[in-house]
Design a protein around this motif. Structure first.
Motif, PDB file in Angstrom:
ATOM      1  N   LEU A 268       0.821  -1.204   0.000  1.00 26.33           N
ATOM      2  CA  LEU A 268       0.000   0.000   0.000  1.00 26.33           C
ATOM      3  C   LEU A 268       0.863   1.265   0.000  1.00 26.33           C
ATOM      4  CD1 LEU A 268      -2.622  -1.048   2.701  1.00 26.33           C
ATOM      5  CD2 LEU A 268      -3.017  -0.881   0.223  1.00 26.33           C
ATOM      6  N   PRO A 269       0.292   2.391  -0.430  1.00 30.21           N
ATOM      7  CA  PRO A 269       0.993   3.664  -0.265  1.00 30.21           C
ATOM      8  C   PRO A 269       1.341   3.885   1.208  1.00 30.21           C
ATOM      9  CG  PRO A 269      -0.948   3.939  -1.661  1.00 30.21           C
ATOM     10  CD  PRO A 269      -1.017   2.551  -1.095  1.00 30.21           C
ATOM     11  N   ARG A 303       3.846   4.864  -7.282  1.00 30.06           N
ATOM     12  CA  ARG A 303       4.845   5.794  -6.743  1.00 30.06           C
ATOM     13  C   ARG A 303       5.987   5.061  -6.033  1.00 30.06           C
ATOM     14  NH1 ARG A 303       0.260   8.817  -4.948  1.00 30.06           N
ATOM     15  NH2 ARG A 303       0.668   8.151  -2.799  1.00 30.06           N
ATOM     16  N   GLN A 304       5.717   3.870  -5.529  1.00 30.53           N
ATOM     17  CA  GLN A 304       6.735   3.117  -4.784  1.00 30.53           C
ATOM     18  C   GLN A 304       7.276   1.922  -5.563  1.00 30.53           C
ATOM     19  OE1 GLN A 304       3.990   2.667  -1.282  1.00 30.53           O
ATOM     20  NE2 GLN A 304       5.800   3.230  -0.104  1.00 30.53           N
ATOM     21  N   TYR A 305       6.772   1.729  -6.755  1.00 27.33           N
ATOM     22  CA  TYR A 305       7.098   0.511  -7.497  1.00 27.33           C
ATOM     23  C   TYR A 305       8.601   0.352  -7.706  1.00 27.33           C
ATOM     24  CZ  TYR A 305       7.261  -3.044 -11.136  1.00 27.33           C
ATOM     25  OH  TYR A 305       7.556  -4.177 -11.847  1.00 27.33           O
ATOM     26  N   ALA A 306       9.255   1.380  -8.232  1.00 22.96           N
ATOM     27  CA  ALA A 306      10.686   1.274  -8.551  1.00 22.96           C
ATOM     28  C   ALA A 306      11.507   0.995  -7.286  1.00 22.96           C
ATOM     29  CB  ALA A 306      11.166   2.553  -9.233  1.00 22.96           C
ATOM     30  N   ALA A 307      11.188   1.678  -6.186  1.00 22.15           N
ATOM     31  CA  ALA A 307      11.941   1.489  -4.951  1.00 22.15           C
ATOM     32  C   ALA A 307      11.747   0.069  -4.415  1.00 22.15           C
ATOM     33  CB  ALA A 307      11.514   2.519  -3.913  1.00 22.15           C
ATOM     34  N   PHE A 308      10.497  -0.412  -4.476  1.00 20.91           N
ATOM     35  CA  PHE A 308      10.241  -1.773  -4.005  1.00 20.91           C
ATOM     36  C   PHE A 308      10.935  -2.786  -4.903  1.00 20.91           C
ATOM     37  CE2 PHE A 308       7.944  -5.755  -4.155  1.00 20.91           C
ATOM     38  CZ  PHE A 308       7.824  -6.081  -2.823  1.00 20.91           C
ATOM     39  N   ARG A 309      10.816  -2.609  -6.215  1.00 26.12           N
ATOM     40  CA  ARG A 309      11.447  -3.547  -7.148  1.00 26.12           C
ATOM     41  C   ARG A 309      12.944  -3.659  -6.880  1.00 26.12           C
ATOM     42  NH1 ARG A 309      11.526  -0.867 -12.609  1.00 26.12           N
ATOM     43  NH2 ARG A 309      13.148   0.248 -11.461  1.00 26.12           N
ATOM     44  N   ASP A 310      13.597  -2.517  -6.744  1.00 25.29           N
ATOM     45  CA  ASP A 310      15.046  -2.524  -6.536  1.00 25.29           C
ATOM     46  C   ASP A 310      15.412  -3.174  -5.203  1.00 25.29           C
ATOM     47  OD1 ASP A 310      15.167  -1.237  -8.949  1.00 25.29           O
ATOM     48  OD2 ASP A 310      15.592   0.752  -8.108  1.00 25.29           O
ATOM     49  N   ALA A 311      14.614  -2.906  -4.165  1.00 25.32           N
ATOM     50  CA  ALA A 311      14.889  -3.497  -2.848  1.00 25.32           C
ATOM     51  C   ALA A 311      14.700  -5.008  -2.888  1.00 25.32           C
ATOM     52  CB  ALA A 311      13.981  -2.869  -1.796  1.00 25.32           C
ATOM     53  N   LEU A 418      -6.825 -18.598  -1.415  1.00 27.72           N
ATOM     54  CA  LEU A 418      -6.249 -19.289  -0.262  1.00 27.72           C
ATOM     55  C   LEU A 418      -5.631 -18.302   0.730  1.00 27.72           C
ATOM     56  CD1 LEU A 418      -5.752 -21.987   1.077  1.00 27.72           C
ATOM     57  CD2 LEU A 418      -3.621 -22.188  -0.229  1.00 27.72           C
ATOM     58  N   ASN A 419      -4.612 -17.559   0.297  1.00 26.08           N
ATOM     59  CA  ASN A 419      -3.904 -16.656   1.199  1.00 26.08           C
ATOM     60  C   ASN A 419      -3.642 -15.337   0.487  1.00 26.08           C
ATOM     61  OD1 ASN A 419      -2.308 -15.933   3.600  1.00 26.08           O
ATOM     62  ND2 ASN A 419      -0.545 -16.083   2.229  1.00 26.08           N
ATOM     63  N   ALA A 420      -3.470 -14.270   1.279  1.00 23.17           N
ATOM     64  CA  ALA A 420      -3.098 -12.959   0.744  1.00 23.17           C
ATOM     65  C   ALA A 420      -2.293 -12.226   1.800  1.00 23.17           C
ATOM     66  CB  ALA A 420      -4.339 -12.144   0.353  1.00 23.17           C
ATOM     67  N   SER A 421      -1.585 -11.206   1.358  1.00 22.47           N
ATOM     68  CA  SER A 421      -0.727 -10.429   2.246  1.00 22.47           C
ATOM     69  C   SER A 421      -0.892  -8.954   1.909  1.00 22.47           C
ATOM     70  CB  SER A 421       0.734 -10.861   2.058  1.00 22.47           C
ATOM     71  OG  SER A 421       1.611 -10.070   2.813  1.00 22.47           O
ATOM     72  N   VAL A 422      -0.976  -8.115   2.938  1.00 23.39           N
ATOM     73  CA  VAL A 422      -1.124  -6.665   2.749  1.00 23.39           C
ATOM     74  C   VAL A 422      -0.078  -5.964   3.604  1.00 23.39           C
ATOM     75  CG1 VAL A 422      -2.669  -4.690   2.842  1.00 23.39           C
ATOM     76  CG2 VAL A 422      -3.608  -6.966   2.386  1.00 23.39           C
ATOM     77  N   TRP A 423       0.675  -5.051   2.985  1.00 22.63           N
ATOM     78  CA  TRP A 423       1.728  -4.310   3.691  1.00 22.63           C
ATOM     79  C   TRP A 423       1.434  -2.824   3.643  1.00 22.63           C
ATOM     80  CZ3 TRP A 423       6.223  -6.575   5.895  1.00 22.63           C
ATOM     81  CH2 TRP A 423       6.263  -7.966   5.776  1.00 22.63           C
ATOM     82  N   GLY A 424       1.525  -2.179   4.807  1.00 27.07           N
ATOM     83  CA  GLY A 424       1.277  -0.745   4.879  1.00 27.07           C
ATOM     84  C   GLY A 424       0.881  -0.336   6.274  1.00 27.07           C
ATOM     85  N   PRO A 425       0.454   0.913   6.467  1.00 29.58           N
ATOM     86  CA  PRO A 425      -0.020   1.355   7.782  1.00 29.58           C
ATOM     87  C   PRO A 425      -1.089   0.399   8.302  1.00 29.58           C
ATOM     88  CG  PRO A 425       0.170   3.209   6.274  1.00 29.58           C
ATOM     89  CD  PRO A 425       0.382   1.983   5.451  1.00 29.58           C
ATOM     90  N   ALA A 426      -0.951  -0.027   9.557  1.00 25.61           N
ATOM     91  CA  ALA A 426      -1.734  -1.143  10.071  1.00 25.61           C
ATOM     92  C   ALA A 426      -3.244  -0.956   9.916  1.00 25.61           C
ATOM     93  CB  ALA A 426      -1.382  -1.389  11.535  1.00 25.61           C
ATOM     94  N   ARG A 427      -3.747   0.249  10.268  1.00 26.21           N
ATOM     95  CA  ARG A 427      -5.198   0.450  10.215  1.00 26.21           C
ATOM     96  C   ARG A 427      -5.718   0.315   8.798  1.00 26.21           C
ATOM     97  NH1 ARG A 427      -8.507   5.778  12.526  1.00 26.21           N
ATOM     98  NH2 ARG A 427     -10.599   4.996  12.002  1.00 26.21           N
TER      99      ARG A 427
END
Length: 520
Positions: A268-269, A303-311, A418-427
């Motif tokens: 997430l943003p 907006r975060q795609y390139a940074a995430f991809r590189d990491a 089956l399963n999913a994952s979400v990353w970002g501010p908890a709320r």
């Protein structure tokens, strides 16, 4: 780089014979098992016949009748002894898991922990879950109702190769805890690990005849189990699961099925890109991606795609690989030539359809005969096979999105859940998680938050299966709910000295008063 010649089998011929003696067989047929670490033979395993399956059910039914009278408290003590035995004997179990599945030792330990957690959970909660429980009667004070859980009888367990210890034992463990017997067919790739677990069950005090083991092809032995069981627990592919469900429907018996998945992850943003990338490595490449809840597609805000991809690429490039029985490797090998062929086919097809390999993308036979590097793709189009089909290997694809609604729609696309994952501010991440069509959703974690929380149910929606393992549901699926009602002072239909018309008026008044009083 580790030379596969350094890998020696930790299992002696005598130990193999000791374990395979637990398999019920009356014929001379055998089959070989090989280790994905080296491609070398591990064991010669006896094969069971259809008659052996029938004999296994006869023995299991005799044992179950006695076992059903064993108190939940006594069963709990056995479960807690098993918890300790699994932890005490983990070195051999870890060796066997690695030898038969090819996974790294750290990923093999996940199975030790999961089985111990499962044994402890039911060892503490069994009596409370199975009851009996009081229910509201039709007449307060006059009607008493208890709900009790009766065991179904003999449960057929058909377990997979990818988690050869915990998927072999944990489901059946809930079944026997609930008062059932088990007839079990471990996968042909990984029987020794399952047999070592069953040996520990007996040492913990479970009756030897209670858990019967048969061996052979699913089309023969598996079919024979389904024809005789009172309930089926199956973990495997969606295609096979559908056939299992059809056979169970013909007999009007229940089944729980954990099947395939094309599991999504949403970044997430506002997410911490470095933490999300580290989580993605674990989520996608644990057990070399041969995990039903493994992440295979990742959606990142533009907006975060390139940074995430590189990491992510940087972290994958720093991973260590190996096939030794030690703690050094971050990732082990694929389990078979068939798994290797699938991932090679998916990667080659994606490239032909315009995708780009960011890291990985090749086999490494010098590490192991079926070793394939952890691979990250971008630019995967809907025409590519790996866009919607499950790979079940160390392959993950990256996609960008513009709005959260778009990301949710992408994640919910396809037939699996089956399963999913979400990353970002908890709320925010928890709000998004509730919108996803998946049986488990992990916030700021790949799969372990739900997989390791035994009190929480785990299973699939849509074509990822039916039923749940873990938690109370994971136990109650192996039981039949029975209501026992007792009436005192007057019949439910009213006393004989009051006519039915007068009683109906009296009953109407009573129902109104009970509603006003807030009674159930």
């Amino acid at each position: 780089m580790l030379d596969v010649s350094q890998v020696a089998s930790p299992v002696s011929d005598d130990r193999v014979r000791q374990l395979t003696a637990l398999i019920r067989t009356s014929i001379d047929e055998t089959r070989r098992t090989v280790s994905p670490l080296t491609g070398d033979e591990i064991a010669t395993v006896p094969v069971s016949s259809v008659d052996d399956v029938a004999a296994a059910f006869e023995a299991a039914r005799r044992a179950q009748r006695t076992w059903a009278r064993t108190s939940p408290q006594a069963r709990q003590q056995m479960l807690l002894r098993l918890h300790d035995l699994v932890l005490d004997r983990q070195e051999e179990l870890l060796d066997l898991i690695q030898l038969e599945s090819g996974k790294s030792r750290a990923h093999a330990f996940d199975e030790i922990a999961h089985l111990a957690l499962t044994a402890r959970y039911y060892g503490r909660r069994l009596a409370k879950i199975v009851g009996p429980h009081r229910r509201s009667g039709v007449y307060p004070g006059l009607t008493t109702v208890r709900q009790v859980q009766q065991p179904k009888g003999v449960i057929g367990v058909i377990s997979p190769w990818n988690y050869p210890l915990t998927m072999a034992i944990s489901d059946g463990l809930a079944a026997v805890a609930a008062g059932n017997a088990v007839v079990h067919k471990p996968d042909s790739q990984s029987p020794l690990t399952a047999l070592a677990g069953i040996e520990l069950l007996r040492e913990a005090g479970f009756p030897p005849e209670l858990w019967q083991v048969v061996s052979g092809q699913g089309s023969v032995v598996g079919h024979a189990i389904i024809e005789r069981a009172d309930y089926i627990c199956f973990t495997g592919s969606t295609a096979t699961g559908k056939r299992v469900a059809g056979q169970c429907a013909e007999r009007l018996i229940g089944c729980s099925l954990e099947l395939g998945g094309k599991n999504p992850m949403i970044v997430l943003p506002g997410a911490n890109v470095e933490k999300a990338a580290a989580g993605a490595v674990t989520a996608a490449f644990s057990s070399a991606g041969q995990l039903c809840v493994s992440i295979e597609r990742i959606y990142v805000h533009r907006r975060q795609y390139a940074a995430f991809r590189d990491a992510l690429v940087r972290r994958v490039q720093s991973m260590s690989f190996g096939t030794a029985l030690d703690w050094e490797a971050d990732m082990g090998t694929l389990v078979s030539p068939a798994q290797l062929a699938t991932i090679e086919k998916h990667v080659d097809d994606a490239i032909a359809q315009g995708a780009t390999v960011l890291v990985g993308g090749r086999a490494r036979p010098e590490l192991g005969p079926w070793f394939y590097e952890p691979t990250v793709l971008e630019g995967v189009t809907p025409a590519a096979e790996c866009f919607a089909e499950e790979t079940f290997g160390p392959l993950v694809s990256l996609y960008s999105y513009d709005t959260v609604d778009e990301a949710v729609a992408f994640a919910n696309s396809g037939v699996y859940g089956l399963n999913a994952s979400v990353w970002g501010p908890a709320r925010t991440a928890k709000q998004v998680a509730a919108r996803l069509k998946a049986g488990t959703v992990n916030v700021n974690e790949g799969f372990a938050a739900t997989f390791g929380s035994i009190d929480a149910p785990m299973g699939g929606m849509r074509e990822s299966g039916t039923g749940r393992r873990q938690g109370a549901e994971g136990l109650l699926r192996f039981t039949e709910s029975q209501a026992i009602g007792a009436q005192r002072l007057m019949p439910v239909g009213g006393p004989p000295f009051i006519g039915s018309g007068a009683f109906s008026k009296l009953m109407t008044l009573g129902l109104r008063l009970l509603k006003k009083a807030g009674k159930a």
